[in-house]
Design a protein around this motif. Structure first.
Motif, PDB file in Angstrom:
ATOM      1  N   GLN A 129       0.836  -1.201   0.000  1.00 58.89           N
ATOM      2  CA  GLN A 129       0.000   0.000   0.000  1.00 58.89           C
ATOM      3  C   GLN A 129       0.876   1.258   0.000  1.00 58.89           C
ATOM      4  O   GLN A 129       0.589   2.236  -0.711  1.00 58.89           O
ATOM      5  CB  GLN A 129      -0.929   0.002   1.217  1.00 58.89           C
ATOM      6  N   PHE A 130       1.945   1.227   0.772  1.00 57.96           N
ATOM      7  CA  PHE A 130       2.901   2.335   0.824  1.00 57.96           C
ATOM      8  C   PHE A 130       3.492   2.599  -0.564  1.00 57.96           C
ATOM      9  O   PHE A 130       3.595   3.749  -1.014  1.00 57.96           O
ATOM     10  CB  PHE A 130       4.001   2.009   1.838  1.00 57.96           C
ATOM     11  N   ALA A 131       3.877   1.532  -1.258  1.00 58.95           N
ATOM     12  CA  ALA A 131       4.435   1.654  -2.605  1.00 58.95           C
ATOM     13  C   ALA A 131       3.415   2.252  -3.569  1.00 58.95           C
ATOM     14  O   ALA A 131       3.754   3.104  -4.406  1.00 58.95           O
ATOM     15  CB  ALA A 131       4.904   0.292  -3.099  1.00 58.95           C
ATOM     16  N   ASN A 132       2.168   1.819  -3.463  1.00 58.99           N
ATOM     17  CA  ASN A 132       1.116   2.359  -4.335  1.00 58.99           C
ATOM     18  C   ASN A 132       0.937   3.866  -4.128  1.00 58.99           C
ATOM     19  O   ASN A 132       0.757   4.621  -5.084  1.00 58.99           O
ATOM     20  CB  ASN A 132      -0.209   1.646  -4.072  1.00 58.99           C
ATOM     21  N   LEU A 133       0.997   4.301  -2.859  1.00 58.80           N
ATOM     22  CA  LEU A 133       0.855   5.725  -2.565  1.00 58.80           C
ATOM     23  C   LEU A 133       2.069   6.513  -3.056  1.00 58.80           C
ATOM     24  O   LEU A 133       1.942   7.607  -3.600  1.00 58.80           O
ATOM     25  CB  LEU A 133       0.665   5.926  -1.057  1.00 58.80           C
ATOM     26  N   LEU A 134       3.258   5.937  -2.873  1.00 55.73           N
ATOM     27  CA  LEU A 134       4.488   6.602  -3.289  1.00 55.73           C
ATOM     28  C   LEU A 134       4.524   6.815  -4.799  1.00 55.73           C
ATOM     29  O   LEU A 134       4.882   7.888  -5.289  1.00 55.73           O
ATOM     30  CB  LEU A 134       5.699   5.784  -2.844  1.00 55.73           C
ATOM     31  N   TYR A 135       4.145   5.780  -5.554  1.00 59.08           N
ATOM     32  CA  TYR A 135       4.273   5.825  -7.012  1.00 59.08           C
ATOM     33  C   TYR A 135       2.970   6.201  -7.720  1.00 59.08           C
ATOM     34  O   TYR A 135       2.855   6.047  -8.938  1.00 59.08           O
ATOM     35  CB  TYR A 135       4.756   4.471  -7.528  1.00 59.08           C
ATOM     36  N   SER A 136       2.020   6.724  -6.974  1.00 66.07           N
ATOM     37  CA  SER A 136       0.694   6.977  -7.559  1.00 66.07           C
ATOM     38  C   SER A 136       0.725   8.007  -8.684  1.00 66.07           C
ATOM     39  O   SER A 136      -0.120   7.978  -9.577  1.00 66.07           O
ATOM     40  CB  SER A 136      -0.286   7.428  -6.470  1.00 66.07           C
ATOM     41  N   ASN A 137       1.687   8.929  -8.648  1.00 63.44           N
ATOM     42  CA  ASN A 137       1.726   9.979  -9.671  1.00 63.44           C
ATOM     43  C   ASN A 137       2.962   9.905 -10.563  1.00 63.44           C
ATOM     44  O   ASN A 137       3.270  10.865 -11.267  1.00 63.44           O
ATOM     45  CB  ASN A 137       1.676  11.368  -9.002  1.00 63.44           C
ATOM     46  N   ILE A 138       3.670   8.792 -10.539  1.00 62.34           N
ATOM     47  CA  ILE A 138       4.877   8.685 -11.353  1.00 62.34           C
ATOM     48  C   ILE A 138       4.492   8.509 -12.825  1.00 62.34           C
ATOM     49  O   ILE A 138       3.498   7.852 -13.152  1.00 62.34           O
ATOM     50  CB  ILE A 138       5.778   7.511 -10.866  1.00 62.34           C
ATOM     51  N   SER A 139       5.250   9.104 -13.715  1.00 70.75           N
ATOM     52  CA  SER A 139       4.936   9.048 -15.140  1.00 70.75           C
ATOM     53  C   SER A 139       5.681   7.900 -15.812  1.00 70.75           C
ATOM     54  O   SER A 139       6.665   7.373 -15.275  1.00 70.75           O
ATOM     55  CB  SER A 139       5.317  10.365 -15.819  1.00 70.75           C
ATOM     56  N   SER A 140       5.232   7.542 -16.989  1.00 68.93           N
ATOM     57  CA  SER A 140       5.898   6.481 -17.739  1.00 68.93           C
ATOM     58  C   SER A 140       7.328   6.888 -18.103  1.00 68.93           C
ATOM     59  O   SER A 140       8.230   6.049 -18.154  1.00 68.93           O
ATOM     60  CB  SER A 140       5.104   6.157 -19.010  1.00 68.93           C
ATOM     61  N   LEU A 141       7.553   8.186 -18.330  1.00 65.09           N
ATOM     62  CA  LEU A 141       8.908   8.664 -18.633  1.00 65.09           C
ATOM     63  C   LEU A 141       9.842   8.461 -17.447  1.00 65.09           C
ATOM     64  O   LEU A 141      11.015   8.111 -17.617  1.00 65.09           O
ATOM     65  CB  LEU A 141       8.870  10.149 -19.019  1.00 65.09           C
ATOM     66  N   ASP A 142       9.318   8.669 -16.234  1.00 66.47           N
ATOM     67  CA  ASP A 142      10.142   8.488 -15.041  1.00 66.47           C
ATOM     68  C   ASP A 142      10.424   7.010 -14.755  1.00 66.47           C
ATOM     69  O   ASP A 142      11.366   6.685 -14.027  1.00 66.47           O
ATOM     70  CB  ASP A 142       9.469   9.130 -13.822  1.00 66.47           C
ATOM     71  N   LEU A 143       9.590   6.142 -15.309  1.00 70.26           N
ATOM     72  CA  LEU A 143       9.813   4.698 -15.120  1.00 70.26           C
ATOM     73  C   LEU A 143      10.771   4.117 -16.164  1.00 70.26           C
ATOM     74  O   LEU A 143      11.256   2.994 -16.003  1.00 70.26           O
ATOM     75  CB  LEU A 143       8.477   3.950 -15.195  1.00 70.26           C
ATOM     76  N   ALA A 144      11.047   4.875 -17.208  1.00 69.95           N
ATOM     77  CA  ALA A 144      11.919   4.362 -18.271  1.00 69.95           C
ATOM     78  C   ALA A 144      13.313   4.077 -17.732  1.00 69.95           C
ATOM     79  O   ALA A 144      13.833   4.809 -16.877  1.00 69.95           O
ATOM     80  CB  ALA A 144      11.986   5.376 -19.411  1.00 69.95           C
ATOM     81  N   ASN A 145      13.902   2.992 -18.196  1.00 67.82           N
ATOM     82  CA  ASN A 145      15.275   2.592 -17.839  1.00 67.82           C
ATOM     83  C   ASN A 145      15.439   2.254 -16.365  1.00 67.82           C
ATOM     84  O   ASN A 145      16.545   2.324 -15.832  1.00 67.82           O
ATOM     85  CB  ASN A 145      16.273   3.695 -18.228  1.00 67.82           C
ATOM     86  N   ARG A 146      14.350   1.898 -15.692  1.00 66.49           N
ATOM     87  CA  ARG A 146      14.436   1.440 -14.304  1.00 66.49           C
ATOM     88  C   ARG A 146      14.188  -0.067 -14.276  1.00 66.49           C
ATOM     89  O   ARG A 146      13.569  -0.628 -15.173  1.00 66.49           O
ATOM     90  CB  ARG A 146      13.420   2.163 -13.421  1.00 66.49           C
ATOM     91  N   ASN A 147      14.679  -0.704 -13.203  1.00 66.03           N
ATOM     92  CA  ASN A 147      14.392  -2.126 -13.044  1.00 66.03           C
ATOM     93  C   ASN A 147      13.656  -2.355 -11.738  1.00 66.03           C
ATOM     94  O   ASN A 147      13.770  -1.572 -10.789  1.00 66.03           O
ATOM     95  CB  ASN A 147      15.678  -2.973 -13.122  1.00 66.03           C
ATOM     96  N   ASP A 148      12.904  -3.425 -11.690  1.00 67.14           N
ATOM     97  CA  ASP A 148      12.021  -3.658 -10.548  1.00 67.14           C
ATOM     98  C   ASP A 148      12.783  -3.906  -9.249  1.00 67.14           C
ATOM     99  O   ASP A 148      12.342  -3.502  -8.171  1.00 67.14           O
ATOM    100  CB  ASP A 148      11.043  -4.805 -10.833  1.00 67.14           C
ATOM    101  N   SER A 149      13.957  -4.535  -9.304  1.00 66.03           N
ATOM    102  CA  SER A 149      14.690  -4.843  -8.076  1.00 66.03           C
ATOM    103  C   SER A 149      15.185  -3.570  -7.388  1.00 66.03           C
ATOM    104  O   SER A 149      15.133  -3.453  -6.155  1.00 66.03           O
ATOM    105  CB  SER A 149      15.859  -5.792  -8.361  1.00 66.03           C
ATOM    106  N   ASP A 150      15.671  -2.603  -8.180  1.00 65.00           N
ATOM    107  CA  ASP A 150      16.133  -1.349  -7.577  1.00 65.00           C
ATOM    108  C   ASP A 150      14.959  -0.509  -7.080  1.00 65.00           C
ATOM    109  O   ASP A 150      15.068   0.179  -6.049  1.00 65.00           O
ATOM    110  CB  ASP A 150      16.972  -0.550  -8.574  1.00 65.00           C
ATOM    111  N   MET A 151      13.833  -0.544  -7.776  1.00 59.70           N
ATOM    112  CA  MET A 151      12.655   0.172  -7.283  1.00 59.70           C
ATOM    113  C   MET A 151      12.121  -0.472  -6.011  1.00 59.70           C
ATOM    114  O   MET A 151      11.666   0.219  -5.096  1.00 59.70           O
ATOM    115  CB  MET A 151      11.564   0.222  -8.359  1.00 59.70           C
ATOM    116  N   TYR A 152      12.206  -1.774  -5.938  1.00 64.53           N
ATOM    117  CA  TYR A 152      11.833  -2.478  -4.706  1.00 64.53           C
ATOM    118  C   TYR A 152      12.751  -2.032  -3.569  1.00 64.53           C
ATOM    119  O   TYR A 152      12.300  -1.736  -2.449  1.00 64.53           O
ATOM    120  CB  TYR A 152      11.925  -3.986  -4.923  1.00 64.53           C
TER     121      TYR A 152
END
Length: 372
Positions: free
Chosen positions: A33-56
């Motif tokens: 739930q915390f993660a959902n609130l944190l990333y609720s307004n992140i854009s697709s551009l900001d997600l580019a070139n990221r990986n799930d393990s580092d975001m975790y």
């Protein structure tokens, strides 16, 4: 699940799966739930070139910082994440801020970073309502707009990425600057109600006082101060001053105990001889004008990066002599700059006096040009 451009993000789905897989079962749902609130307004551009393990890893790091924030003391971490130290990595320097929710936070933190020559590549923030148990452990959380939760605290989280800083001293400087700005915000917000109360007391005193000048000039002063009190001036500091006679001179002496807001941290001199001012300064300080309206030499670190506005309300004795000043610093609201001069209290009277002296007929091109 947080949505990106209206649709679920694959990478955020993967982060949620990692949380379910790696976080202890009793807290996994809360962290998700915390993660959902944190990333609720992140854009697709900001997600580019990221990986799930580092975001975790970033999510778990900020969650850990949230659970450090068990009192009013602000938590600020400025660091360069690495797998060896933190279990995740980033090509940027990361700033985590956990703070009691207050106005002006986002603008003031961004201004502080810009002042250091740093422009955030990513700046996520989310005001949260939080429920903590007796051991200060987070048991529930929700968006600040959620009305059903009975929160024990309301806090704002920040996750910020800036250009990578190479030395420990640079990381310390950023943290110290942010802590200093947070102190200014806290002083401003915590003392806002006492400052507003004092401002309204002074308006009442002006209404009752015998002031030099005409009745209409006093009415203009009262109207202007009342307009400022109606959310047209952001109060940031206050201090009272007394005018006292000394041998061969007059001094303006600060009542340091009266200080509120940013004036609590002001390092200005406690007294100043009027003779040390130039002729125009002496006239402003001791003349018949009811108000002193000017700019300070300091740039605001709260809300917006502009020179602080100074409003001095003079106190007079029954003979019309200046005996003190009630000094406020802050920032005029947008209406002061966007409204027509003919709609601004005090100023409209001065503008109309100038127009009357000009000889231009009302409604003519020359009249309108003069007003504009």
């Amino acid at each position: 699940m947080a949505l990106v451009n209206g649709s679920p993000s694959v990478i955020l789905k993967n982060v949620a799966q990692l949380i379910k897989k790696k976080v202890p079962q009793e807290s996994a749902a809360l962290v998700e739930q915390f993660a959902n609130l944190l990333y609720s307004n992140i854009s697709s551009l900001d997600l580019a070139n990221r990986n799930d393990s580092d975001m975790y890893g970033a999510t778990l790091s900020l969650w850990s910082s949230l659970n450090e924030h068990t009192e009013d003391a602000t938590v600020i971490h400025v660091f360069n994440p690495s797998v060896s130290k933190n279990g995740w990595k980033s090509s940027h320097t990361v700033i985590e801020v956990i703070i009691k929710d207050m106005p002006f936070l986002v603008d003031s933190i961004r201004i502080a970073l810009n002042r250091l020559g740093l422009s955030p590549h990513l700046m996520l923030n989310s005001p949260l309502k939080i429920v903590r148990d007796k051991a200060q452990k987070t048991t529930k959380l929700a968006s600040a707009v959620e009305s059903k939760i009975k929160a024990t605290s309301q806090e704002t989280i920040f996750f910020i990425e800036i250009d990578r800083q190479s030395t420990e001293q640079e990381l310390r400087n950023i943290k110290e600057e942010l802590l200093s700005v947070v102190e200014d915000i806290t002083l401003t917000v915590n003392d806002w109600q006492p400052m507003l109360k004092q401002f309204n007391v002074i308006i009442d005193d002006v209404k009752k006082a015998k002031l030099p000048g005409t009745k209409s000039s006093k009415e203009d002063t009262v109207e202007f101060l009342s307009w400022l009190a109606a959310n047209n001036f952001t109060l940031m500091g206050y201090r009272s001053y007394d005018v006292k006679a000394v041998q061969g001179d007059i001094k303006l002496e600060a009542n340091m105990g009266s200080s509120l807001g940013l004036m609590k941290n002001s390092n200005g001199t406690e007294s100043r001889l009027i003779s040390s001012l130039n002729e125009s300064g002496r006239e402003i300080a001791l003349g018949d004008s009811h108000l002193i309206l000017t700019k300070t030499n300091s740039c605001s670190r709260v809300h917006r990066p502009a020179q602080l506005d100074y409003i001095g309300v003079k106190r007079f004795d029954n003979k019309g002599n200046v005996i003190g000043e009630e000094r406020f610093i802050g920032l005029f609201g947008s209406a002061y700059y966007t409204n027509s001069a003919l709609n601004l209290p005090l100023i409209k009277t001065k503008v109309m006096d100038v127009c009357a002296a000009s000889g231009f007929a009302r409604g003519t091109h020359a009249f309108k040009t003069l007003i504009n």
